[in-house]
Write a protein that holds these residues in place. Structure first.
Motif, PDB file in Angstrom:
ATOM      1  N   GLY A  55     -12.059  15.930   7.013  1.00  0.00           N
ATOM      2  CA  GLY A  55     -12.955  15.175   7.762  1.00  0.00           C
ATOM      3  C   GLY A  55     -12.432  13.533   7.554  1.00  0.00           C
ATOM      4  N   SER A  56     -11.853  13.372   6.557  1.00  0.00           N
ATOM      5  CA  SER A  56     -11.597  11.893   6.106  1.00  0.00           C
ATOM      6  C   SER A  56     -10.522  11.225   6.986  1.00  0.00           C
ATOM      7  CB  SER A  56     -11.104  11.660   4.688  1.00  0.00           C
ATOM      8  OG  SER A  56     -11.993  12.124   4.044  1.00  0.00           O
ATOM      9  N   SER A  57      -9.552  11.957   7.371  1.00  0.00           N
ATOM     10  CA  SER A  57      -8.294  11.546   8.256  1.00  0.00           C
ATOM     11  C   SER A  57      -9.067  11.102   9.470  1.00  0.00           C
ATOM     12  CB  SER A  57      -7.447  12.443   8.313  1.00  0.00           C
ATOM     13  OG  SER A  57      -6.273  12.116   9.150  1.00  0.00           O
ATOM     14  N   ASP A  58      -9.838  11.954  10.044  1.00  0.00           N
ATOM     15  CA  ASP A  58     -10.491  11.589  11.391  1.00  0.00           C
ATOM     16  C   ASP A  58     -11.178  10.398  11.508  1.00  0.00           C
ATOM     17  OD1 ASP A  58      -9.266  14.181  12.339  1.00  0.00           O
ATOM     18  OD2 ASP A  58     -11.253  15.417  11.844  1.00  0.00           O
ATOM     19  N   ILE A  59     -11.831  10.032  10.495  1.00  0.00           N
ATOM     20  CA  ILE A  59     -12.605   8.756  10.687  1.00  0.00           C
ATOM     21  C   ILE A  59     -12.075   7.691  10.147  1.00  0.00           C
ATOM     22  CG2 ILE A  59     -14.870  10.230  10.751  1.00  0.00           C
ATOM     23  CD1 ILE A  59     -15.247   9.477   7.894  1.00  0.00           C
ATOM     24  N   TYR A  60     -10.973   7.588   9.440  1.00  0.00           N
ATOM     25  CA  TYR A  60     -10.346   6.601   8.694  1.00  0.00           C
ATOM     26  C   TYR A  60     -10.165   5.516   9.516  1.00  0.00           C
ATOM     27  CZ  TYR A  60      -7.453   3.571   6.341  1.00  0.00           C
ATOM     28  OH  TYR A  60      -6.953   2.301   5.675  1.00  0.00           O
ATOM     29  N   TRP A  61      -9.465   5.557  10.493  1.00  0.00           N
ATOM     30  CA  TRP A  61      -9.265   4.244  11.536  1.00  0.00           C
ATOM     31  C   TRP A  61     -10.327   3.564  12.178  1.00  0.00           C
ATOM     32  CZ3 TRP A  61      -5.075   1.818  10.065  1.00  0.00           C
ATOM     33  CH2 TRP A  61      -4.103   2.590   9.590  1.00  0.00           C
ATOM     34  N   ALA A  62     -11.172   4.633  12.385  1.00  0.00           N
ATOM     35  CA  ALA A  62     -12.522   4.196  12.990  1.00  0.00           C
ATOM     36  C   ALA A  62     -13.356   3.284  11.912  1.00  0.00           C
ATOM     37  CB  ALA A  62     -13.640   5.362  13.499  1.00  0.00           C
ATOM     38  N   SER A  63     -13.376   3.866  10.581  1.00  0.00           N
ATOM     39  CA  SER A  63     -14.097   2.915   9.702  1.00  0.00           C
ATOM     40  C   SER A  63     -13.057   1.609   9.559  1.00  0.00           C
ATOM     41  CB  SER A  63     -13.940   3.734   8.296  1.00  0.00           C
ATOM     42  OG  SER A  63     -12.444   3.644   7.643  1.00  0.00           O
ATOM     43  N   GLN A  64     -12.050   1.630   9.629  1.00  0.00           N
ATOM     44  CA  GLN A  64     -11.376   0.100   9.443  1.00  0.00           C
ATOM     45  C   GLN A  64     -11.802  -0.725  10.685  1.00  0.00           C
ATOM     46  OE1 GLN A  64     -10.213  -0.500   6.750  1.00  0.00           O
ATOM     47  NE2 GLN A  64     -10.493   1.597   6.306  1.00  0.00           N
ATOM     48  N   VAL A  68       0.964  -1.270   0.064  1.00  0.00           N
ATOM     49  CA  VAL A  68       0.140   0.084   0.158  1.00  0.00           C
ATOM     50  C   VAL A  68       0.827   1.257   0.004  1.00  0.00           C
ATOM     51  CG1 VAL A  68      -1.749   1.454   1.459  1.00  0.00           C
ATOM     52  CG2 VAL A  68      -1.899  -1.285   1.309  1.00  0.00           C
ATOM     53  N   VAL A  69       1.948   1.271   0.962  1.00  0.00           N
ATOM     54  CA  VAL A  69       2.703   2.474   0.928  1.00  0.00           C
ATOM     55  C   VAL A  69       3.416   2.678  -0.518  1.00  0.00           C
ATOM     56  CG1 VAL A  69       4.799   3.362   2.110  1.00  0.00           C
ATOM     57  CG2 VAL A  69       3.076   2.134   3.393  1.00  0.00           C
ATOM     58  N   LEU A  70       3.887   1.626  -1.008  1.00  0.00           N
ATOM     59  CA  LEU A  70       4.678   2.054  -2.222  1.00  0.00           C
ATOM     60  C   LEU A  70       4.080   1.851  -3.575  1.00  0.00           C
ATOM     61  CD1 LEU A  70       7.644  -0.547  -1.096  1.00  0.00           C
ATOM     62  CD2 LEU A  70       7.639   1.911  -0.968  1.00  0.00           C
ATOM     63  N   THR A  71       2.741   1.654  -3.483  1.00  0.00           N
ATOM     64  CA  THR A  71       2.097   1.782  -4.909  1.00  0.00           C
ATOM     65  C   THR A  71       0.764   2.666  -5.070  1.00  0.00           C
ATOM     66  OG1 THR A  71       0.742  -0.289  -4.275  1.00  0.00           O
ATOM     67  CG2 THR A  71       2.928  -0.622  -5.257  1.00  0.00           C
ATOM     68  N   THR A  72       0.117   2.832  -3.728  1.00  0.00           N
ATOM     69  CA  THR A  72      -1.253   3.294  -3.855  1.00  0.00           C
ATOM     70  C   THR A  72      -1.398   4.700  -2.753  1.00  0.00           C
ATOM     71  OG1 THR A  72      -1.931   1.249  -3.680  1.00  0.00           O
ATOM     72  CG2 THR A  72      -3.547   2.981  -3.361  1.00  0.00           C
ATOM     73  N   ALA A  73      -2.161   5.649  -3.723  1.00  0.00           N
ATOM     74  CA  ALA A  73      -2.395   6.979  -2.638  1.00  0.00           C
ATOM     75  C   ALA A  73      -3.667   6.835  -2.448  1.00  0.00           C
ATOM     76  CB  ALA A  73      -2.072   8.087  -3.876  1.00  0.00           C
ATOM     77  N   PRO A  74      -3.940   6.805  -1.080  1.00  0.00           N
ATOM     78  CA  PRO A  74      -5.376   6.585  -0.548  1.00  0.00           C
ATOM     79  C   PRO A  74      -6.389   7.836  -0.788  1.00  0.00           C
ATOM     80  CG  PRO A  74      -3.677   5.875   1.203  1.00  0.00           C
ATOM     81  CD  PRO A  74      -3.022   6.644  -0.025  1.00  0.00           C
ATOM     82  N   ASN A  75      -7.439   7.648  -1.022  1.00  0.00           N
ATOM     83  CA  ASN A  75      -8.602   8.565  -1.135  1.00  0.00           C
ATOM     84  C   ASN A  75      -9.878   8.178  -0.642  1.00  0.00           C
ATOM     85  OD1 ASN A  75     -10.233   7.630  -3.456  1.00  0.00           O
ATOM     86  ND2 ASN A  75      -8.310   7.933  -4.389  1.00  0.00           N
ATOM     87  N   PRO A  76     -10.867   9.071  -0.139  1.00  0.00           N
ATOM     88  CA  PRO A  76     -12.093   8.538   0.496  1.00  0.00           C
ATOM     89  C   PRO A  76     -12.755   7.301  -0.368  1.00  0.00           C
ATOM     90  CG  PRO A  76     -11.998  10.976   0.597  1.00  0.00           C
ATOM     91  CD  PRO A  76     -10.749  10.463  -0.268  1.00  0.00           C
ATOM     92  N   ASP A  77     -12.490   7.205  -1.592  1.00  0.00           N
ATOM     93  CA  ASP A  77     -13.164   6.293  -2.455  1.00  0.00           C
ATOM     94  C   ASP A  77     -12.457   4.945  -2.629  1.00  0.00           C
ATOM     95  OD1 ASP A  77     -15.031   7.985  -3.165  1.00  0.00           O
ATOM     96  OD2 ASP A  77     -13.819   9.083  -4.722  1.00  0.00           O
ATOM     97  N   ASN A  78     -11.172   4.863  -2.276  1.00  0.00           N
ATOM     98  CA  ASN A  78     -10.437   3.558  -2.706  1.00  0.00           C
ATOM     99  C   ASN A  78      -9.896   3.193  -1.398  1.00  0.00           C
ATOM    100  OD1 ASN A  78      -8.086   5.143  -1.770  1.00  0.00           O
ATOM    101  ND2 ASN A  78      -7.029   4.497  -3.687  1.00  0.00           N
ATOM    102  N   VAL A  79     -10.188   3.974  -0.355  1.00  0.00           N
ATOM    103  CA  VAL A  79      -9.232   3.456   0.837  1.00  0.00           C
ATOM    104  C   VAL A  79      -9.567   2.112   1.450  1.00  0.00           C
ATOM    105  CG1 VAL A  79     -10.720   4.421   2.512  1.00  0.00           C
ATOM    106  CG2 VAL A  79      -8.510   4.506   2.919  1.00  0.00           C
ATOM    107  N   ASP A 107      -7.210  -6.186   2.381  1.00  0.00           N
ATOM    108  CA  ASP A 107      -8.198  -6.724   2.979  1.00  0.00           C
ATOM    109  C   ASP A 107      -8.173  -6.598   4.437  1.00  0.00           C
ATOM    110  OD1 ASP A 107      -9.824  -8.365   4.461  1.00  0.00           O
ATOM    111  OD2 ASP A 107      -9.534 -10.222   3.484  1.00  0.00           O
ATOM    112  N   TRP A 108      -8.634  -5.427   5.026  1.00  0.00           N
ATOM    113  CA  TRP A 108      -8.263  -4.893   6.360  1.00  0.00           C
ATOM    114  C   TRP A 108      -8.665  -5.864   7.567  1.00  0.00           C
ATOM    115  CZ3 TRP A 108      -5.227  -0.755   6.457  1.00  0.00           C
ATOM    116  CH2 TRP A 108      -5.164   0.160   5.624  1.00  0.00           C
ATOM    117  N   PRO A 109      -9.790  -6.417   7.601  1.00  0.00           N
ATOM    118  CA  PRO A 109      -9.949  -7.565   8.450  1.00  0.00           C
ATOM    119  C   PRO A 109      -9.033  -8.525   8.362  1.00  0.00           C
ATOM    120  CG  PRO A 109     -12.014  -6.850   7.533  1.00  0.00           C
ATOM    121  CD  PRO A 109     -10.959  -6.351   6.751  1.00  0.00           C
ATOM    122  N   GLY A 110      -8.717  -9.190   7.288  1.00  0.00           N
ATOM    123  CA  GLY A 110      -7.617 -10.219   7.041  1.00  0.00           C
ATOM    124  C   GLY A 110      -6.422  -9.825   7.734  1.00  0.00           C
TER     125      GLY A 110
END
Length: 942
Positions: free
Chosen positions: A740-749, A683-694, A699-702
């Motif tokens: 607003g996205s940064s504040d709720i990101y980890w909560a969404s995971q 993720v760090v080396l290939t993807t720029a996160p945004n609210p749509d693709n994050v 597979d975060w749960p996995g």
């Protein structure tokens, strides 16, 4: 109760509640005169009179209304009268003090009021008034929901009709008219501002009590206006790996399987070798068409070819005879990481999604209640995940929609790959096929349950029909080799014999042939002589399982250790129900530095990774593991390339020979560590996160499940901290660009992870103990919730000042303790809690006291809900004991000598002292807990 009366009563109740609430709670102006003008001083008698007048108005408007809604309105009317009596009593006490005018500035009013009532009384009255208004709104919306349903319109439309009607009536008072105009705004804002009540309302509408079919019959979907709502419904059906199986199936080779769209060949006695497929497609056969064959015969390849060939739909259109044709496909996959790839739920989701995508109006017919809610609240409502009951009902609604106007063709591959009761699956297909306007083609291995159901149906057995296809395939593959051309030029008869022998030995199994072709190509390339080549063909085992052993034995022994690591990483992903992506497998290797510069990872670099990994998998695993992608060219989108077994039979063989395959691995090898490092760096080396693709990055749960399995004493804990730290910083830096996205990101995971273990979840407990706001504001707190123990401990060891604020320490400790509500890992949680509350990590005394109070309350609740043997009760008991042991020391550190938050001596100190008589208290509870939880869950606790 009619809507007009309800609106009138609701307006009166809300007016009374608002007036009373301002009276006891407003911070600046407690009262406005009846004329609407602000007044610094108002006669107390006017305040008293207005309150009584408003309370009486509620009763006067109530009348003799009956029914369920009437009962609610009567109850609220009594609440208004009772509340008015209490307020009048307070006003009377103030009046008795001799003052005829009361200063209405907020501070002076509240000070005066506190002289005749406690702060608790004021808060209670304020809450009571607030609840009256809230309950009134809820009751009104329920009534309007039911009335809208009766009229076959959505809620907003019905409310607008009522508002327009009220505007024309002279007999309606101004308060009711004003309130009616606010109803639309209430409906739009309600789901956002009143989540708990909205959830109850949603459950009510989705329940069996609320029949939505009549609404569906009167509703037409407008794709131009309802596109967002339609997308929301489709997203509820979609799952990440919905197309993985079809994408992983190899395309057929040129000219193979063409015979399926022609009339069947005949045997020597004149009987057809298979049932004519085109005739079945365009005809009205009442039977399911069955494609069967040995493992590896090419069933899935044939089904994929059928699904993608335009002749398939062209022939079905002749059957549809002018009706709209819907074609839905499902490719089951027992080796898939997601259970939805091999379950009835996944089948329903896929078929319903494909049907809706082809005919949007079906969403209303299939899920009328959900569509009603989306329309009623203008899409601003969070719907719960679809249940199996809803999916079954939705599928039946789809079948009910077929007939004269709609025809439905289903293509289902791999019935044997479902991991649920196959008898239920056969019955489901039987019932589905019985619906008017439905046609089904299905494939499976020739298991007895499918033979019994379909052997007399139109069918074909693939390995009996593919001799010419296999011959063509072998010829084509070998002709790609220059070495074969040289061999055939000098020994044409021997070359033809080798091809014939391969075809004969394959017994119709394409998988066998595709593996053998690669082995022979190497022989031709090396210029092997005729006799040696023929001997090699003669020695080849004819059974697929034996062939896999042959392949494994041929791989270089120097590669065994690396191959073993690849297989272990693959198995760890399978066990945690997550896909293994090629880049994660590459970056997880210890040879790849964890601090690799992102600037070095160019598109050329990524393409090189895929090509190199493809070679590695072939040489190390003999091709048992391979790369799969939706593109033939795996380098087109390297981030989407996955690693998988070449076939289900290869997976089965590896499992059967696991001990032998893994014997070459270093015993300290940890596949979980490999996966977490690889996933984080990819993720760090290939993807720029945004609210749509994050949410789709990983597979975060996995990943977090796997991270929680890494042992505390892993020798490379520092690398884990760096890798996850890079992931944390990378996501925060990108999400900060979106307000607003940064504040709720980890909560969404957190939400994603929490729902993964619903089997053991106690979802209502956080609300009951006042932890609604418990969330994860960063990766540290999420690691505490999921319990990535080596990460937490290493961070604390490296930085004793890790918790510079009381809030962060409180959040981390709360997540460690109450994460147990979702995740059963009690011994490890207690160990981490013990670690983080040590004096050297500067525990926050108030936080420990609050955590202990919450744990005591939680234990009290679960004791009233579960049996005394429930593990969660034992867990909270140990949490409380540990905090009792730590709190005096934290207080001493802060100079409080065990004092509580208010300075009092901790009442549990005597209990702690008695516990300390045990020379090894912590080792004791660890030992006891490991035994008890091992018995409960039948597994070793980490």
């Amino acid at each position: 109760m009619d809507p007009l009366s309800a609106l009138s009563i609701a307006a009166a109740v809300v007016q009374f509640a608002d007036f009373g609430f301002r009276l006891v709670k407003s911070a600046h102006e407690l009262y406005k005169s009846p004329s609407g003008q602000k007044s610094e001083y108002v006669e107390l008698s006017i305040v008293s009179h207005d309150l009584s007048h408003l309370a009486d108005a509620v009763g006067a408007k109530l009348g003799d209304n009956e029914g369920p809604a009437g009962e609610v309105f009567f109850r609220l009317s009594r609440e208004c009268a009772s509340t008015n009596d209490e307020l009048q009593e307070m006003l009377g006490k103030l009046k008795a003090r001799g003052s005829t005018k009361i200063a209405l500035a907020a501070d002076s009013w509240r000070v005066t009021l506190r002289q005749v009532a406690t702060a608790g009384d004021i808060e209670r009255l304020a809450n009571r008034l607030s609840q009256i208004r809230q309950q009134m709104n809820v009751a009104l919306l329920y009534l309007l929901l039911d009335e809208a349903w009766k009229h076959g319109v959505e809620l907003r439309q019905f409310a607008k009709q009522q508002t327009d009607m009220i505007a024309t009536l002279d007999r309606i008072d101004s308060t009711t008219k004003q309130f009616s105009t606010d109803i639309i705004g209430l409906i739009d804002k309600w789901p956002v501002n009143n989540q708990l009540e909205t959830n109850e309302m949603v459950r009510y509408v989705l329940s069996d009590k609320w029949k939505a079919s009549e609404y569906a019959k009167r509703t037409l979907l407008d794709e131009n206006q309802d596109g967002d709502k339609l997308d929301k419904m489709c997203q509820g059906l979609y799952f990440e790996s919905i197309s993985h199986r079809e994408a992983s199936i190899p395309k057929r080779h040129a000219a193979t399987f063409e015979w399926i769209f022609h009339g069947p060949r005949t045997s020597e006695d004149g009987h057809p070798l298979w049932s004519g497929f085109p005739q079945w497609l365009r005809g009205d056969s009442p039977d399911i068409y069955w494609i069967t064959g040995k493992p590896g015969a090419g069933k899935s390849t044939l089904v994929k070819f059928i699904a993608q060939d335009p002749r398939f739909e062209a022939l079905l259109r002749r059957w549809a005879a002018g009706s709209q044709l819907l074609v839905a496909r499902f490719f089951s996959w027992t080796s898939g990481a997601n259970r939805l790839q091999k379950s009835h739920e996944g089948l329903f989701r896929t078929l319903l999604l494909e049907a809706i995508q082809q005919r949007a109006q079906l969403v209303v017919d299939i899920f009328p209640a959900r569509w009603f809610l989306l329309q009623s609240f203008n899409g601003n409502v969070n719907l719960p995940a679809l249940t199996m009951d809803e999916l079954r009902a939705g599928f039946q609604n789809l079948l009910s929609a077929t007939g004269e106007k709609v025809k439905l063709a289903l293509l289902i591959d791999g019935l044997d790959e479902f991991d649920e009761d196959h008898r239920q699956l056969v019955q489901l297909l039987h019932d589905t096929n019985g619906a008017v306007g439905v046609k089904i083609c299905a494939s499976s291995r020739p298991w007895n349950i499918f033979k019994d159901a379909y052997s007399k149906n139109p069918m074909l057995q693939l390995e009996n029909l593919t001799r010419e296809d296999i011959k063509s395939f072998v010829q084509e593959q070998l002709e790609l080799s220059p070495g074969y051309h040289d061999f055939a030029a000098t020994s044409p008869l021997a070359a033809r014999k080798i091809i014939t022998d391969i075809v004969d030995k394959s017994q119709g199994v394409f998988l066998w042939v595709s593996v053998i072709s690669g082995l022979l190509e190497a022989g031709f390339q090396e210029g092997t002589g005729i006799s040696d080549l023929q001997a090699a063909v003669d020695k080849l085992p004819s059974e697929v399982a034996d062939l896999f052993r042959y392949i494994w034995n041929r791989t270089g022994k120097r590669f065994r250790a690396e191959a073993s690591r690849f297989f272990q990483v693959m198995k760890a992903c399978q066990e945690q129900k997550t896909d293994l992506y090629a880049l994660a497998l590459w970056f997880g290797d210890k040879e790849i530095p964890v601090d690799l510069n992102a600037a070095e990872v160019t598109s050329t670099y990524l393409t090189g990774i895929i090509k190199s990994l493809e070679r590695k998998l072939m040489s190390r695993t003999g091709g048992l593991l391979e790369l799969v992608s939706i593109h033939d060219d795996h380098t087109k989108e390297p981030e989407r390339v996955r690693v998988d077994f070449m076939h289900r039979t290869a997976n089965d063989w590896v499992c059967d020979n696991w001990a032998s395959i893994t014997s070459a691995t270093d015993p300290d090898f940890d596949p979980c560590f490999w996966i977490v490092k690889g996933e984080a760096l990819s993720v760090v080396l290939t993807t720029a996160p945004n609210p749509d693709n994050v949410r789709g990055l990983i597979d975060w749960p996995g990943m977090f499940d796997i991270a929680s399995l890494i042992p505390d004493d892993h020798p490379d804990r520092r690398t884990l901290v760096i890798a996850l730290g890079r992931l944390d910083n990378h996501i925060d830096s990108h999400m900060a660009k979106f307000p607003g996205s940064s504040d709720i990101y980890w909560a969404s995971q957190l939400n994603l992870v929490s729902t993964r273990h619903g089997k053991y979840a106690l979802p209502d407990l956080p609300h009951k103990i006042g932890l609604e706001m418990l969330s994860c504001t960063d990766l540290l707190e999420l690691a505490a919730r999921v319990l990535i123990s080596p990460y937490l401990k290493q961070r604390a060891r490296e930085d004793p000042d890790l918790f510079p604020t009381s809030g962060r320490y409180q959040g981390t400790v709360n997540n460690v303790i109450f994460g147990e509500i979702w995740f059963y890992n009690p011994v490890a949680r207690l160990d981490v809690l013990d670690f983080l509350t040590q004096e050297k990590y500067r525990p926050w005394l108030d936080g420990l006291n609050m955590a202990k109070a919450k744990a005591e309350y939680a234990k009290l609740i679960v004791c009233g809900t579960y049996s005394t043997h429930h593990p969660i009760i034992a867990y909270f008991t140990q949490v409380i004991r540990m905090l009792e042991f730590r709190i005096p020391r934290a207080g001493s550190q802060d100079g409080q000598s065990g004092a509580g938050v208010d300075g009092s001596i901790n009442p549990s100190k005597a209990i702690v002292a008695s516990d300390l008589q045990d020379p090894k208290p912590r080792s004791k509870w660890r030992r006891e807990f490991r035994v008890s939880f091992g018995k409960i869950f039948g597994r070793k606790q980490s």
